[in-house]
Every structure is written in C-alpha cells, then in structure tokens.
Design a protein around this motif. Structure first.
Motif, PDB file in Angstrom:
ATOM      1  N   ARG A 287      -1.935   1.067  -7.812  1.00  0.00           N
ATOM      2  CA  ARG A 287      -1.455   0.383  -6.598  1.00  0.00           C
ATOM      3  C   ARG A 287      -2.205   0.942  -5.386  1.00  0.00           C
ATOM      4  O   ARG A 287      -1.677   1.647  -4.549  1.00  0.00           O
ATOM      5  CB  ARG A 287       0.054   0.567  -6.488  1.00  0.00           C
ATOM      6  CG  ARG A 287       0.805  -0.184  -7.578  1.00  0.00           C
ATOM      7  CD  ARG A 287       2.161   0.391  -7.926  1.00  0.00           C
ATOM      8  NE  ARG A 287       3.094   0.439  -6.806  1.00  0.00           N
ATOM      9  CZ  ARG A 287       4.337   0.862  -6.892  1.00  0.00           C
ATOM     10  NH1 ARG A 287       4.800   1.262  -8.087  1.00  0.00           N
ATOM     11  NH2 ARG A 287       5.133   0.899  -5.844  1.00  0.00           N
ATOM     12  N   MET A 288      -3.493   0.625  -5.335  1.00  0.00           N
ATOM     13  CA  MET A 288      -4.386   1.234  -4.368  1.00  0.00           C
ATOM     14  C   MET A 288      -4.072   0.829  -2.938  1.00  0.00           C
ATOM     15  O   MET A 288      -4.179   1.636  -2.009  1.00  0.00           O
ATOM     16  CB  MET A 288      -5.835   0.884  -4.702  1.00  0.00           C
ATOM     17  CG  MET A 288      -6.330   1.444  -6.021  1.00  0.00           C
ATOM     18  SD  MET A 288      -6.177   3.237  -6.107  1.00  0.00           S
ATOM     19  CE  MET A 288      -7.098   3.714  -4.661  1.00  0.00           C
ATOM     20  N   GLY A 289      -3.703  -0.430  -2.728  1.00  0.00           N
ATOM     21  CA  GLY A 289      -3.378  -0.882  -1.377  1.00  0.00           C
ATOM     22  C   GLY A 289      -2.244  -0.068  -0.782  1.00  0.00           C
ATOM     23  O   GLY A 289      -2.310   0.371   0.373  1.00  0.00           O
ATOM     24  N   GLN A 317      -9.685  -0.365  -5.248  1.00  0.00           N
ATOM     25  CA  GLN A 317      -8.691  -1.406  -5.001  1.00  0.00           C
ATOM     26  C   GLN A 317      -9.199  -2.755  -5.496  1.00  0.00           C
ATOM     27  O   GLN A 317      -8.451  -3.543  -6.083  1.00  0.00           O
ATOM     28  CB  GLN A 317      -8.346  -1.485  -3.513  1.00  0.00           C
ATOM     29  CG  GLN A 317      -7.219  -2.486  -3.210  1.00  0.00           C
ATOM     30  CD  GLN A 317      -6.824  -2.501  -1.740  1.00  0.00           C
ATOM     31  OE1 GLN A 317      -7.441  -1.822  -0.912  1.00  0.00           O
ATOM     32  NE2 GLN A 317      -5.801  -3.267  -1.415  1.00  0.00           N
ATOM     33  N   GLU A 320      -8.733  -2.836  -9.170  1.00  0.00           N
ATOM     34  CA  GLU A 320      -7.331  -2.993  -9.546  1.00  0.00           C
ATOM     35  C   GLU A 320      -6.833  -4.403  -9.246  1.00  0.00           C
ATOM     36  O   GLU A 320      -5.896  -4.884  -9.902  1.00  0.00           O
ATOM     37  CB  GLU A 320      -6.467  -1.952  -8.832  1.00  0.00           C
ATOM     38  CG  GLU A 320      -6.791  -0.496  -9.193  1.00  0.00           C
ATOM     39  CD  GLU A 320      -6.576  -0.166 -10.653  1.00  0.00           C
ATOM     40  OE1 GLU A 320      -5.979  -0.999 -11.384  1.00  0.00           O
ATOM     41  OE2 GLU A 320      -7.008   0.914 -11.095  1.00  0.00           O
ATOM     42  N   MET A 321      -7.454  -5.085  -8.267  1.00  0.00           N
ATOM     43  CA  MET A 321      -7.102  -6.484  -8.017  1.00  0.00           C
ATOM     44  C   MET A 321      -7.540  -7.357  -9.189  1.00  0.00           C
ATOM     45  O   MET A 321      -6.817  -8.253  -9.624  1.00  0.00           O
ATOM     46  CB  MET A 321      -7.728  -6.955  -6.711  1.00  0.00           C
ATOM     47  CG  MET A 321      -7.102  -6.324  -5.473  1.00  0.00           C
ATOM     48  SD  MET A 321      -7.966  -6.750  -3.929  1.00  0.00           S
ATOM     49  CE  MET A 321      -7.439  -8.453  -3.727  1.00  0.00           C
ATOM     50  N   ASP A 326      -2.948  -4.122  -8.506  1.00  0.00           N
ATOM     51  CA  ASP A 326      -2.817  -3.835  -7.083  1.00  0.00           C
ATOM     52  C   ASP A 326      -1.850  -4.815  -6.426  1.00  0.00           C
ATOM     53  O   ASP A 326      -1.764  -5.988  -6.803  1.00  0.00           O
ATOM     54  CB  ASP A 326      -4.178  -3.919  -6.389  1.00  0.00           C
ATOM     55  CG  ASP A 326      -4.111  -3.429  -4.969  1.00  0.00           C
ATOM     56  OD1 ASP A 326      -4.059  -2.204  -4.770  1.00  0.00           O
ATOM     57  OD2 ASP A 326      -4.077  -4.274  -4.055  1.00  0.00           O
ATOM     58  N   SER A 327      -1.138  -4.337  -5.428  1.00  0.00           N
ATOM     59  CA  SER A 327      -0.103  -5.145  -4.793  1.00  0.00           C
ATOM     60  C   SER A 327      -0.664  -6.316  -4.002  1.00  0.00           C
ATOM     61  O   SER A 327       0.079  -7.200  -3.599  1.00  0.00           O
ATOM     62  CB  SER A 327       0.754  -4.267  -3.874  1.00  0.00           C
ATOM     63  OG  SER A 327      -0.070  -3.578  -2.947  1.00  0.00           O
ATOM     64  N   GLU A 328      -1.982  -6.343  -3.731  1.00  0.00           N
ATOM     65  CA  GLU A 328      -2.578  -7.489  -3.043  1.00  0.00           C
ATOM     66  C   GLU A 328      -2.430  -8.753  -3.884  1.00  0.00           C
ATOM     67  O   GLU A 328      -2.338  -9.851  -3.358  1.00  0.00           O
ATOM     68  CB  GLU A 328      -4.051  -7.226  -2.757  1.00  0.00           C
ATOM     69  CG  GLU A 328      -4.309  -6.155  -1.715  1.00  0.00           C
ATOM     70  CD  GLU A 328      -3.955  -6.621  -0.315  1.00  0.00           C
ATOM     71  OE1 GLU A 328      -4.010  -7.840  -0.076  1.00  0.00           O
ATOM     72  OE2 GLU A 328      -3.605  -5.782   0.525  1.00  0.00           O
ATOM     73  N   ARG A 480      -8.997   6.045 -12.768  1.00  0.00           N
ATOM     74  CA  ARG A 480      -8.252   6.308 -11.527  1.00  0.00           C
ATOM     75  C   ARG A 480      -8.190   7.806 -11.210  1.00  0.00           C
ATOM     76  O   ARG A 480      -7.976   8.185 -10.058  1.00  0.00           O
ATOM     77  CB  ARG A 480      -6.820   5.769 -11.654  1.00  0.00           C
ATOM     78  CG  ARG A 480      -6.741   4.263 -11.903  1.00  0.00           C
ATOM     79  CD  ARG A 480      -5.354   3.857 -12.363  1.00  0.00           C
ATOM     80  NE  ARG A 480      -5.296   2.433 -12.700  1.00  0.00           N
ATOM     81  CZ  ARG A 480      -4.327   1.872 -13.413  1.00  0.00           C
ATOM     82  NH1 ARG A 480      -3.331   2.623 -13.851  1.00  0.00           N
ATOM     83  NH2 ARG A 480      -4.345   0.587 -13.680  1.00  0.00           N
TER      84      ARG A 480
END
Length: 535
Positions: A287-289, A317, A320-321, A326-328, A480
């Motif tokens: 969850r980089m963002g 990020q 991870e997207m 990622d949360s984005e 990571r």
C-alpha cells in the motif's frame, strides 16, 4: 562406497559446478578462479594434452633428466580454499615411471620435474621420494605405477602439503609453503600418461572429512578466543547492539522486554518506533500510496530532502498499482473475495486487449496517454462485433467484480481483474512519474539507477500477464523489502539515529575482514563462515 568411476560418492552425487562450490564455498571465482585443467600455454614442449586438457602424456625422447617436462594448471590455488586437493590417476607408467606430482610457483622452469627447483615441490613415482626445492629427495612413500591414484593436498592455514596413495594419507610432506602455488605434474620417459581430477568427479580420498575437521578447529579457535571483559563492558556493548537492532526494525514489544531484562534505555520514543512500524507495514503490504502519505504527514520534508528515495517509492507504487494492491486502484480496507480473479483474466481489460498494445520504449520510457488509449480502444471496437463484445464484456466484468474485490495469497500478493478505469489510473500515474523523472534529471542530473527502475516498472504494461513475464519478478512481495529498508533508514537518519543498526554493521565488517583474509592469502578465511558461527 566406491564410485563406479573411482572415488567416494558425495552427497547426492552432484555435478562438477555444485561439487566444487561445496568443496570451496568461500572462493570467489570472479577474482580467484579455481584450477580446473592443465594450461596449454604453461607447459614444456614434450608435454601433450587431451581430453579437455585433463590428460597429460609424454612425447619427448626420455634419454636423460634434461628431457623432463612439466605442466602447470591454468590458475594458482586460491587461499580461500582453506584446504585444497587434487588427484592424478596413473594411466600408464610408461618406460620408467619417472613421474612427479606436486606444486610449483609461476616462473619455475617446466623443463624439470616438480620439486627440483626453488619454489617447486614434488612426490616422485620411481623412488617414492619427496623433493622440496632441491635435486636431492627424501624418503616419503611408496613408488607408484599404472592404476594408482595419487592425491596432493595443500593446507593453506598452516601452509603444509600432504599426499595420498589410493585413498590413504601419507602424512605431511612439506611445510612453510609460499602462496600462489599451481598444481603441477611432470613426466620424463615415453609412454607415461596421467589423468587429473580437480574436483570435477568424486575423489578416492575422503577430503570432505578432513575439511570438517579443519572447520571445527577454526570454529573452536574463534569461539574460545580469550576476551578480557573489563567490568562487563563487552556484555553491555552486545546488549546495546541487540536492542538497537530490535528498535531499528520496529520490534517494539521484544525491544521493551529486552530493555527491561538488561536495564537498557531507549534512544527513540515508543511513539516514533510505532510510527515507523506503521509505515513499514504499509510498504510490506504493497500500500505504497498510504505509506508515502503517512511518511509526509509524520516526517514532513523528509521525502523532499531525499528525491531519489521518493522516486523509488513512486516506482514501487506504480508496480503495486499493476499488482492491484495499492490503494490508488484498490481501497485500503476491502472485503476479501472468495472467488478466483486472476490478473488480466480472460474477458478482463488488459494492455494486450488494445489494438496497438502498450509498447515501452527503452529510449524514452514513455507511456501512452489516456486519449491515445481511448483512440486505440475505439479502433479496436470497429474491428467487428466479436472484438467489441470482448472489450465490452471485459469492462463490465471488471466493474461487476468491483474495484475492491481481490484475492490475497499467503505471500501477501494479490491478483485482480484490471478494467479500463484501472488502466487509465495507472497510465495517469505513469505520466506523473515520467514528469518527476524529467524534473529530477534537470535538477540533479541523470541517474541510471532511476531510469532503469522506471523502465522496468513501465515494462509491466507491455504484457497481458505481467506475473509470468520477463519483468514479473517486480511483482514478487519480496521486492518490497529493500524499499522498506531504504525508507526506514532515511527516517532514522532524519532523527539523528543510526541509519543502519550496529549489529548489521558489525556483521558486514566481519564479512569484509574475511574477504580481506582471502585477498591476503590467509587460508583460515575458508572456514570462518559467519552464517555457521551465528547458528
């Protein structure tokens, strides 16, 4: 147990490379290659080589000692071997069996048998004598003839040499050996033929058992080395190293318990440790963002002062997207799906569904714009009803599954269905990342590391199944960890705390000292394995 081809059978009877690595694990062959065959250049003209330069035969006249001929191995024995060994099988003793097996330094004449000249050492088959830098030999062992296997071992710790005959150790032959000696064999009469074994097949002599004994002696020396502990200073230092290691990696409860048990103070507030721990968990969850936002909130200005670190986090990020963690592209808290929803599954939208697929340029590292993506999508729809149905169903399937739906496996990775909206988000983010790269180049100059990092990340979009692509290694959760370590170190540095724990520094310094031992010809480095000692 006797090996069919001669020699004791090793564990698993592995191949040559594995066997040599098991024998000499501390040798770095990029710096100090192992002897693997005889040299076609470093030999006398009466020596002939065959069978991958492992067989030596005599092709001279053999009338007098002036017709003697020797050959050296391609490389000297690396000190990091600790205990080095090779064997020679007497294929034919020839006319007189005037053969010598041993060692010599670079530059020693090859028109002589080993042992006759300075910095030359040999065990001779015709009389069983050993020769140490002299034409006069000393009684040592039996004579040898056709079918015998003669071994030569070098103990690089105490600088001694021993020989074996058909698997039996004859004891020390030479002491005080100089460094950088080459395995050497010499022949003198017609018909003499020998084969060498540098470890490519199992040996007749059990050298592994001898190595275990040497390793045990070195370990015992290290563990029993006398250290004067003035008023408990060593113990206190070790306690401090342990607690700083625990604090560095965010093991709060363990650090608190250890501190209470050893009366050690904390150099960092518990709240700060927990903040770092929170950020580490976000990074390791992909969850980089959120991790970037938390860092900017808790440690204002840190990422502004470390632009390369920020770029690393942004690249991660982007990965991870694509990964879907990622949360984005996925809210942080979402229900876990119980159905199977693989990344870019059939019917879902992926880069390969577009008529002109995403191509990542190695020169520009450019991504297509969203307008270009939509334009390509329109062209794709015009190709026929079948293509239209595939794209439409893909978008609908992606939405019906919900942005939040995903499968999380035991490793912490995720696979999700990527629809057009998700891909647009990724492309927008990619354009921002490219802009950040341009700004960093303008302000700080070109960084090849940053450019390669971005290129690798962007390359994920060139494949319909990134997980099984040549660049899919980036999606492994283990990638990571170095990002997490770099961010954690930067936070500690900003707090004027050590960016690396002293315990890790001490281990790194010890490993470097072992490497220096090898570079300076100290054979004990072969058995000073820190991993084994720590266990």
């Amino acid at each position: 147990m006797a090996h069919p081809g001669g020699g004791s059978e090793g564990p698993g009877d592995t191949g040559p490379e594995d066997r040599l690595k098991a024998l000499y694990p501390m040798v770095n062959e990029d710096l100090t290659p192992l002897p693997r065959c005889w040299s076609s250049d470093d030999k006398y003209s009466f020596i002939g080589l065959s069978q991958s330069n492992l067989r030596v035969h005599y092709k001279g006249h053999g009338n007098t000692h002036k017709d003697a001929a020797s050959v050296r191995a391609t490389h000297p024995i690396p000190a990091a071997c600790g205990l080095y060994y090779f064997e020679v099988t007497i294929v034919s003793k020839g006319r007189d069996g005037y053969m010598g097996i041993g060692l010599s330094a670079q530059g020693v004449s090859m028109n002589r048998l080993p042992g006759w000249d300075k910095h030359s050492y040999g065990y001779h088959g015709d009389d069983g004598h050993c020769f140490c830098s002299s034409g006069t030999g000393q009684p040592y062992g039996p004579t040898f003839t056709t079918g015998d296997v003669i071994g030569c071992g070098v103990n690089l710790i105490d600088r001694t040499c021993f020989y074996t005959v058909n698997g039996h150790n004859l004891g020390v032959a030479f002491t005080g050996l100089p460094p950088d000696l080459y395995p050497t064999v010499g022949l003198q009469t017609p018909g003499e033929v020998v084969d060498a074994n540098f470890g490519q097949v199992p040996f007749v002599f059990d050298i592994e058992d001898m190595m275990k004994e040497a390793r045990s002696r070195v370990h015992s020396t290290i563990m029993n080395y006398p250290i004067r502990d003035c008023k408990g200073q060593w113990e206190m230092t070790l306690h401090r190293m342990v607690i700083t290691y625990l604090i560095h990696h965010g093991y709060v409860s363990t650090a608190e318990a250890f501190a209470r048990g050893t009366n050690q103070p904390f150099e960092e507030e518990l709240a700060s440790i927990k903040n770092r721990q929170k950020i580490q968990r976000l990074v390791l969850a992909g969850r980089m963002g959120e991790a970037i936002e938390a860092t900017q909130s808790l440690y204002p200005g840190l990422l502004d002062r470390n632009p390369d670190l920020l770029f690393m986090l942004k690249c991660r990020q982007f990965v991870e997207m694509v990964n879907g963690t990622d949360s984005e592209v996925r809210p942080a808290r979402s229900p876990k799906s119980h159905g199977s929803s693989p990344l870019h599954s059939p019917g879902s939208f992926s880069p390969s569904n577009v008529r002109n697929p995403v191509i990542v340029s190695s020169k520009s590292s450019a991504l297509p714009t969203v307008d270009e993506l939509n334009e390509n999508n329109e062209e794709h729809k015009q190709d026929g009803e079948e293509s239209k149905e595939a794209v439409t169903n893909g978008y609908q399937n992606g939405c019906s599954a919900g942005v939040d739906e995903m499968d999380v496996d035991e490793s912490g990775s995720s696979k999700h269905s990527m629809n057009l909206a998700h891909l647009e988000q990724i492309l927008h983010f990619g354009q921002e990342l490219k802009g950040l790269s341009v700004r960093l180049q303008r302000e700080h100059g070109t960084s090849e590391i940053n450019q390669q990092m971005m290129l690798d990340a962007f390359s994920l979009l060139a494949y319909s199944d990134p997980w099984n692509s040549p660049v899919g290694w980036q999606l492994d959760p283990v990638q990571r960890e170095p990002v997490c370590a770099a961010l954690n170190s930067a936070i500690l540095d900003s707090l004027s705390l050590p960016s690396r724990p002293p315990l890790e520094l001490a281990l790194g310094q010890a490993r470097q000292l072992v490497n220096l031992m090898a570079a300076n010809g100290l054979g004990g480095c072969a058995f000073a394995n820190l991993t084994d000692l720590m266990q």
